[in-house]
Design an enzyme around this catalytic site. Structure first.
Site, mmCIF file in Angstrom:
data_model
loop_
_atom_site.group_PDB
_atom_site.id
_atom_site.type_symbol
_atom_site.label_atom_id
_atom_site.label_comp_id
_atom_site.label_asym_id
_atom_site.label_seq_id
_atom_site.Cartn_x
_atom_site.Cartn_y
_atom_site.Cartn_z
ATOM 1 N N ASP A 133 33.349 -10.401 -28.915
ATOM 2 C CA ASP A 133 33.109 -11.583 -29.751
ATOM 3 C C ASP A 133 31.760 -11.399 -30.439
ATOM 4 O OD1 ASP A 133 33.242 -13.981 -31.021
ATOM 5 O OD2 ASP A 133 33.191 -15.220 -29.230
ATOM 6 N N HIS A 162 33.891 -21.365 -25.335
ATOM 7 C CA HIS A 162 33.413 -21.968 -26.575
ATOM 8 C C HIS A 162 33.592 -23.484 -26.520
ATOM 9 C CE1 HIS A 162 34.154 -17.900 -28.778
ATOM 10 N NE2 HIS A 162 33.130 -17.867 -27.952
ATOM 11 N N GLU A 201 29.527 -29.869 -28.142
ATOM 12 C CA GLU A 201 29.113 -30.849 -27.144
ATOM 13 C C GLU A 201 28.086 -31.831 -27.700
ATOM 14 O OE1 GLU A 201 28.959 -29.813 -22.744
ATOM 15 O OE2 GLU A 201 26.869 -29.582 -23.350
ATOM 16 N N HIS A 244 28.996 -23.609 -29.511
ATOM 17 C CA HIS A 244 28.988 -22.212 -29.095
ATOM 18 C C HIS A 244 30.303 -21.577 -29.525
ATOM 19 C CE1 HIS A 244 29.485 -19.242 -25.497
ATOM 20 N NE2 HIS A 244 28.798 -18.655 -26.454
ATOM 21 N N GLY A 272 24.546 -24.096 -20.953
ATOM 22 C CA GLY A 272 25.022 -24.191 -19.574
ATOM 23 C C GLY A 272 26.486 -24.577 -19.543
ATOM 24 N N MET A 289 29.741 -27.220 -19.113
ATOM 25 C CA MET A 289 30.001 -28.534 -19.691
ATOM 26 C C MET A 289 29.706 -29.659 -18.705
ATOM 27 S SD MET A 289 34.115 -28.246 -19.653
ATOM 28 C CE MET A 289 34.963 -27.915 -18.104
ATOM 29 N N HIS A 310 21.121 -15.899 -22.384
ATOM 30 C CA HIS A 310 21.915 -16.620 -23.388
ATOM 31 C C HIS A 310 22.699 -17.787 -22.803
ATOM 32 C CE1 HIS A 310 25.628 -15.003 -21.806
ATOM 33 N NE2 HIS A 310 26.333 -15.348 -22.855
ATOM 34 N N LYS A 347 36.735 -28.574 -26.303
ATOM 35 C CA LYS A 347 36.863 -27.145 -26.045
ATOM 36 C C LYS A 347 38.321 -26.731 -26.126
ATOM 37 C CE LYS A 347 36.195 -25.314 -22.137
ATOM 38 N NZ LYS A 347 37.243 -24.414 -22.610
#
Length: 485
Positions: A97, A205, A208, A239, A384, A386, A408, A484
């Protein structure tokens, strides 16, 4: 897990495997971690870090960040800088990715204002931002036009009305890696990616809604410089990356490198997943140009998602995105290889930095970050789970030791399959809502894979980066709403 007996402690947060650990190591391998985080790392992390240390042209050390865990070729959290003249480029050191990254967006709203409309906001986000495996976006882009996206990245979004000029200023490299060449990309990669701009995808991914509560601010002055100025201020973090396009680019070139690595260039490695080619070779340069296309796709993807978010908030609150203060803090890339200038053995040198599940962390005063952040250092976004929250940090001068790189994310502690065996998605959804976190998902299984217990403690990871001098904590951001795949 028992640690390798050769592992020695260099400092409270630096652990080293010497070159004698494995035949072929050209440099030591260094793990950045506290004792607690180190004890939780799989044996594969040490083996993979040592394998990376065998790559031709590697400089100083092979690194693994505090969120490190087993990956493809490199560990997730792996960092390696190569001499461009004698070194290699490896898709396993960048990831499938390509330019998976984080973007953080401000609002001038407070939690008190958002809570009554939280379900409406999350539901509309879920309707407007496609999620899940194979999802396609609302941007109608032909295959030929998609080639312009690959060359221009966020600049294409600005031309098409999906960006504000300041968005590009607040994106790493201005939202575009120069030198991208669509001719280096396969038709299959184009086919997989041309209709995926503005999509979240699946896996880890997410998009949020978060709150910056006063008790979670570590550095008030830097928080203000980054735009966190209101008690219980609401922000949005997301993300995602280059989707199927980047995956295909990596797949294509891994196969290409496997064909020439030993026969043409005489490179022999411990792990085929580290397939590589000399950086200056025709194959290496072709991959570098194709990788940049995937990086630019990732920037454009996140930019269009931001455009959709602004539309959603504007519709729910009946105010313009400008009035709602929906400006970017920053966009940071993971999973890239970049030519940068770093001090090596006392001399400034151009190096090729592979960051695989790792974040650039430029310190105060460095070129390459927006002028408004020159005193604070680059904003660093570490995501972090969810359930537990994420962090906004700032780059530190001490990150010079890791080629200005930090962690990351939290880093997984177990496989997705194992997490799904331990909790049901529907049950997790209900438990999170009871704790004030409203989630919409495309997949119950995908939700279970991302349960908080499947990840390292984000507080410990960020504390480790601070103790190591790589990035300092500014504010912890706690989730209240999430979509998500």
């Amino acid at each position: 897990m028992s640690l390798p007996p050769q592992l020695r402690r260099v400092s409270p947060t630096v652990w080293e495997l010497p070159v004698s650990y494995k035949d072929g190591m050209l440099v030591p391998a260094r793990i950045i971690a506290t004792e607690g985080l180190l004890a939780g790392m799989e044996a594969g992390v040490f083996e993979q870090a040592a394998n990376v240390a065998c790559l031709p042209g590697i400089l100083k050390y092979a690194f693994c960040m505090p969120d490190g865990h087993w990956g493809y070729g490199f560990p997730i959290g792996g960092v390696a800088a190569m001499d461009p003249a004698s070194g290699v480029i490896s898709p396993g050191g960048i990831g499938f990715d390509i330019n998976c990254g984080m973007r953080l967006v401000l609002t001038t709203l407070t939690e008190e204002e958002v809570r009554p409309r939280l379900h409406q906001l999350v539901d509309l986000m879920f309707a407007r931002i496609p999620t899940g495996v194979g999802c396609t976006g609302f941007v109608r882009c032909s295959r030929s036009e998609f080639r312009h996206v690959l060359e221009k990245g966020s600049r294409w979004c600005l031309e098409k009305g999906y960006a504000w000029p300041e968005d590009l200023e607040m994106t790493e490299e201005g939202g575009c890696f120069g030198g991208a060449d669509p001719d280096a990309v396969s038709d299959k990669a184009i086919e997989r990616g041309f209709d995926q701009i503005g999509t979240l995808g699946s896996g880890n991914h997410y998009c949020e809604i978060q709150v910056a509560r006063p008790e979670n601010i570590f550095d008030a002055a830097t928080a203000r410089a980054f735009g966190i100025t209101i008690p219980n201020q609401v922000v949005v973090m997301f993300h995602c990356g280059s989707r199927g396009f980047g995956h295909q680019v990596a797949t294509d070139y891994l196969q290409s490198f496997l064909r020439v690595m030993a026969t043409k260039y005489g490179i022999k490695l411990h792990d085929r997943e580290l397939a590589c080619a000399p950086f200056r070779s025709p194959e290496g340069q072709a991959y570098f140009a194709a990788m940049k296309c995937a990086v630019n796709m990732g920037f454009a993807n996140r930019q269009v998602i931001l455009h959709r978010l602004r539309e959603v908030f504007s519709q729910v609150f009946h105010r313009s995105p400008e009035d709602l203060g929906m400006r970017m803090v920053y966009d940071v890339a993971h999973n890239t290889a970049k030519l940068e200038h770093h001090t090596v053995d006392g001399r400034m040198k151009e190096v090729l930095v592979h960051r695989k599940g790792a974040t650039r962390s430029f310190g105060p005063g460095m070129a390459g970050i927006p002028e408004c952040y020159r005193e604070t250092g680059q904003p660093v976004i570490i995501g972090g789970s969810m359930e537990t929250g994420s962090y906004l940090l700032a780059g530190e001068a001490g990150a010079a030791a890791t080629f200005f790189t930090t962690a990351h994310g939290s880093g997984r502690t177990m496989s997705r399959h194992q997490a799904k065996k331990m909790v049901k998605g529907q049950k997790l959804l209900g438990e999170m809502e009871q704790r004030g976190i409203y989630v919409r998902t495309d997949s119950w299984g995908g939700l279970a894979e991302e349960a908080g217990f499947a990840y390292k403690d984000i507080d410990q990871v960020t504390a480790a980066t601070e103790e190591a001098g790589l990035s300092r904590r500014v504010v912890k951001l706690v989730p209240i709403g999430n979509i998500k795949g």
